[in-house]
Design a protein around this motif. Sequence first.
Motif, PDB file in Angstrom:
ATOM      1  N   THR A  33       0.952  -1.123   0.150  1.00  0.00           N
ATOM      2  CA  THR A  33      -0.066  -0.013  -0.166  1.00  0.00           C
ATOM      3  C   THR A  33       0.884   1.277  -0.112  1.00  0.00           C
ATOM      4  O   THR A  33       0.332   2.373  -0.510  1.00  0.00           O
ATOM      5  CB  THR A  33      -0.940   0.036   1.290  1.00  0.00           C
ATOM      6  OG1 THR A  33      -0.210  -0.019   2.417  1.00  0.00           O
ATOM      7  CG2 THR A  33      -1.779  -1.272   1.302  1.00  0.00           C
ATOM      8  N   GLY A  34       1.982   1.188   0.599  1.00  0.00           N
ATOM      9  CA  GLY A  34       2.862   2.375   0.543  1.00  0.00           C
ATOM     10  C   GLY A  34       3.227   2.867  -1.022  1.00  0.00           C
ATOM     11  O   GLY A  34       3.261   4.023  -1.304  1.00  0.00           O
ATOM     12  N   TYR A  37       0.379   5.060  -2.083  1.00  0.00           N
ATOM     13  CA  TYR A  37       0.503   6.639  -1.466  1.00  0.00           C
ATOM     14  C   TYR A  37       1.648   7.126  -2.350  1.00  0.00           C
ATOM     15  O   TYR A  37       1.849   8.420  -2.656  1.00  0.00           O
ATOM     16  CB  TYR A  37       1.093   6.400   0.091  1.00  0.00           C
ATOM     17  CG  TYR A  37      -0.066   6.309   0.920  1.00  0.00           C
ATOM     18  CD1 TYR A  37      -1.285   7.238   1.157  1.00  0.00           C
ATOM     19  CD2 TYR A  37      -0.486   4.890   1.218  1.00  0.00           C
ATOM     20  CE1 TYR A  37      -2.229   6.947   1.770  1.00  0.00           C
ATOM     21  CE2 TYR A  37      -1.720   4.488   1.997  1.00  0.00           C
ATOM     22  CZ  TYR A  37      -2.775   5.820   2.157  1.00  0.00           C
ATOM     23  OH  TYR A  37      -3.771   5.256   2.616  1.00  0.00           O
ATOM     24  N   ARG A  38       2.982   6.341  -2.771  1.00  0.00           N
ATOM     25  CA  ARG A  38       4.008   7.036  -3.340  1.00  0.00           C
ATOM     26  C   ARG A  38       3.563   7.433  -4.729  1.00  0.00           C
ATOM     27  O   ARG A  38       3.760   8.384  -5.437  1.00  0.00           O
ATOM     28  CB  ARG A  38       5.076   5.758  -3.577  1.00  0.00           C
ATOM     29  CG  ARG A  38       5.845   5.831  -2.144  1.00  0.00           C
ATOM     30  CD  ARG A  38       6.774   4.753  -2.213  1.00  0.00           C
ATOM     31  NE  ARG A  38       7.496   4.598  -0.929  1.00  0.00           N
ATOM     32  CZ  ARG A  38       8.791   5.290  -0.658  1.00  0.00           C
ATOM     33  NH1 ARG A  38       9.260   5.931  -1.473  1.00  0.00           N
ATOM     34  NH2 ARG A  38       9.216   5.009   0.495  1.00  0.00           N
ATOM     35  N   SER A  98       4.691  11.009   2.527  1.00  0.00           N
ATOM     36  CA  SER A  98       4.730  11.234   4.033  1.00  0.00           C
ATOM     37  C   SER A  98       3.879  12.567   4.438  1.00  0.00           C
ATOM     38  O   SER A  98       3.082  12.504   5.217  1.00  0.00           O
ATOM     39  CB  SER A  98       6.131  11.323   4.673  1.00  0.00           C
ATOM     40  OG  SER A  98       6.100  11.685   6.082  1.00  0.00           O
ATOM     41  N   SER A 101       0.039  11.695   3.106  1.00  0.00           N
ATOM     42  CA  SER A 101      -0.808  10.597   3.473  1.00  0.00           C
ATOM     43  C   SER A 101      -1.657  10.973   4.673  1.00  0.00           C
ATOM     44  O   SER A 101      -2.851  10.202   5.127  1.00  0.00           O
ATOM     45  CB  SER A 101       0.213   9.616   4.069  1.00  0.00           C
ATOM     46  OG  SER A 101       1.101   9.833   4.859  1.00  0.00           O
ATOM     47  N   ARG A 107      -6.191   9.417   1.751  1.00  0.00           N
ATOM     48  CA  ARG A 107      -6.608   7.949   2.284  1.00  0.00           C
ATOM     49  C   ARG A 107      -7.759   7.326   1.917  1.00  0.00           C
ATOM     50  O   ARG A 107      -7.752   6.055   1.451  1.00  0.00           O
ATOM     51  CB  ARG A 107      -6.522   7.969   3.888  1.00  0.00           C
ATOM     52  CG  ARG A 107      -5.418   8.687   4.668  1.00  0.00           C
ATOM     53  CD  ARG A 107      -5.103   8.287   5.736  1.00  0.00           C
ATOM     54  NE  ARG A 107      -4.681   7.164   5.970  1.00  0.00           N
ATOM     55  CZ  ARG A 107      -3.436   6.282   5.710  1.00  0.00           C
ATOM     56  NH1 ARG A 107      -2.463   7.465   5.510  1.00  0.00           N
ATOM     57  NH2 ARG A 107      -2.981   5.327   5.940  1.00  0.00           N
ATOM     58  N   ARG A 128       0.377   0.840   7.063  1.00  0.00           N
ATOM     59  CA  ARG A 128       0.548   1.429   8.532  1.00  0.00           C
ATOM     60  C   ARG A 128      -0.712   1.246   9.180  1.00  0.00           C
ATOM     61  O   ARG A 128      -0.730   1.277  10.747  1.00  0.00           O
ATOM     62  CB  ARG A 128       0.852   2.849   8.340  1.00  0.00           C
ATOM     63  CG  ARG A 128       2.042   3.540   7.564  1.00  0.00           C
ATOM     64  CD  ARG A 128       3.266   2.937   8.465  1.00  0.00           C
ATOM     65  NE  ARG A 128       4.609   3.467   7.708  1.00  0.00           N
ATOM     66  CZ  ARG A 128       5.070   3.013   6.799  1.00  0.00           C
ATOM     67  NH1 ARG A 128       4.691   2.175   5.932  1.00  0.00           N
ATOM     68  NH2 ARG A 128       6.161   3.714   6.262  1.00  0.00           N
ATOM     69  N   ASP A 129      -1.954   1.171   8.299  1.00  0.00           N
ATOM     70  CA  ASP A 129      -3.193   1.099   8.975  1.00  0.00           C
ATOM     71  C   ASP A 129      -3.941  -0.037   8.721  1.00  0.00           C
ATOM     72  O   ASP A 129      -5.173  -0.033   8.635  1.00  0.00           O
ATOM     73  CB  ASP A 129      -4.034   2.294   8.516  1.00  0.00           C
ATOM     74  CG  ASP A 129      -3.977   2.513   6.985  1.00  0.00           C
ATOM     75  OD1 ASP A 129      -3.131   1.894   6.535  1.00  0.00           O
ATOM     76  OD2 ASP A 129      -5.021   3.340   6.687  1.00  0.00           O
ATOM     77  N   ARG A 178      10.147  10.092  10.951  1.00  0.00           N
ATOM     78  CA  ARG A 178       9.183   9.599  10.293  1.00  0.00           C
ATOM     79  C   ARG A 178       8.214   8.612  11.324  1.00  0.00           C
ATOM     80  O   ARG A 178       6.927   8.469  11.126  1.00  0.00           O
ATOM     81  CB  ARG A 178       9.710   8.547   9.090  1.00  0.00           C
ATOM     82  CG  ARG A 178       9.000   9.171   7.729  1.00  0.00           C
ATOM     83  CD  ARG A 178       9.793   8.581   6.729  1.00  0.00           C
ATOM     84  NE  ARG A 178       8.965   7.771   6.330  1.00  0.00           N
ATOM     85  CZ  ARG A 178       9.188   6.744   4.932  1.00  0.00           C
ATOM     86  NH1 ARG A 178      10.454   6.831   4.623  1.00  0.00           N
ATOM     87  NH2 ARG A 178       8.442   6.031   4.454  1.00  0.00           N
ATOM     88  N   ARG A 185       0.000  11.175  13.566  1.00  0.00           N
ATOM     89  CA  ARG A 185      -1.125  11.918  12.655  1.00  0.00           C
ATOM     90  C   ARG A 185      -2.706  11.700  13.187  1.00  0.00           C
ATOM     91  O   ARG A 185      -2.892  10.542  13.868  1.00  0.00           O
ATOM     92  CB  ARG A 185      -1.009  11.516  11.219  1.00  0.00           C
ATOM     93  CG  ARG A 185      -1.275  10.101  11.070  1.00  0.00           C
ATOM     94  CD  ARG A 185      -1.046  10.032   9.432  1.00  0.00           C
ATOM     95  NE  ARG A 185      -1.378   8.316   9.152  1.00  0.00           N
ATOM     96  CZ  ARG A 185      -0.670   7.542   8.420  1.00  0.00           C
ATOM     97  NH1 ARG A 185       0.157   7.873   7.771  1.00  0.00           N
ATOM     98  NH2 ARG A 185      -1.080   6.571   8.252  1.00  0.00           N
TER      99      ARG A 185
END
Length: 221
Positions: A33-34, A37-38, A98, A101, A107, A128-129, A178, A185
Motif C-alpha cells: 500500500t505504501g 501513496y507513493r 509522508s 498521507s 486515504r 501502517r493502518d 518518520r 497523525r
Amino acid sequence: MSYNIAVDGPAGAGKSTIARAVAKRMNLIYVDTGAMYRALALYVIRCGVDPADTKKVIETCGGADITIRYEGGEQVVVLNGENVNGFLRTEEVGGMASSISPIPQVRAKLVELQRRLAAGSDCIMDGRDIGTCVLPGAQTKIYLTADSLVRAKRRYAELCARGEECDLEQIRADIEKRDYMDMHRETSPLRQAEDAVLVDTSDMTPEEVIERIVRICGQGA
Ligand code: DC
C-alpha cells in the motif's frame, strides 16, 4: 471469503521484504500500500503542487487514476495508464507521500482500492493502518517492528551497497522523525491492532521472520 493477512509497522522494519516472501511461500498476492501513496505523491510532484496546500492536493488527486496489476507475481502500480514502479522509490517521492498521507480524502481514495483488492483475492497487505482500519477483519494480523538503530543500520547497508554516501546518525534521526509523524497523525495513525501479533525483528534474520509469520498464519487460519 478471501484470506487476508495484514502487516503493519514502522518504516524500515522489513515489511515489504517479508510480506513479498510470505506471499510466495503461501501463494498469496502481495499488496504494497505504501507504493499506492507513493504513486499519488509522484502525481502531486509532477503537477507541481505544494503539499502544504491541502485543498489543492485534494483537488489534484481527483485527476489521478490509480490501479494495480500483477506481472510475474510483482505488483505494478498504474498511474493514469502508465506503469510508474520505476519512479516510486526515491527520497523525494517518499517525503511527499509522508506529507500527503495524513489527508483523509487521500486515504479514502486508496483505502477503497485496497479493500477491493483484498475482497477479490487471498493476499498479504502491508502498510501502517491495515490491521486497524483497512482490513479490521483480516484473519491474521502482524505488527512488525525493530529497534530504530537496527532499522537505520539496515537502511545504511542498503545505501552503501548502492554506492550512495550516507550518515548512520542522520538516517536514524530521519527514521525516528518518520515514526513520530506516522504514529501521531490524526487520521489512521500507525499503531498495533489489539489482535495483532507483535514480531520484533531486531535480532532475527529475514528467514526466521518469514518462518515465524508462516507459523502464526497456520495457527490463525
Ligand atoms: O512504506 P512506504 O515507505 O512505502 O510508505 C510511504 C508513505 O506512505 C509513508 O510516509 C507512510 C504512508 N503510508 C500510509 O500512510 N499508510 C499506508 N497504509 C502505507 C503507507
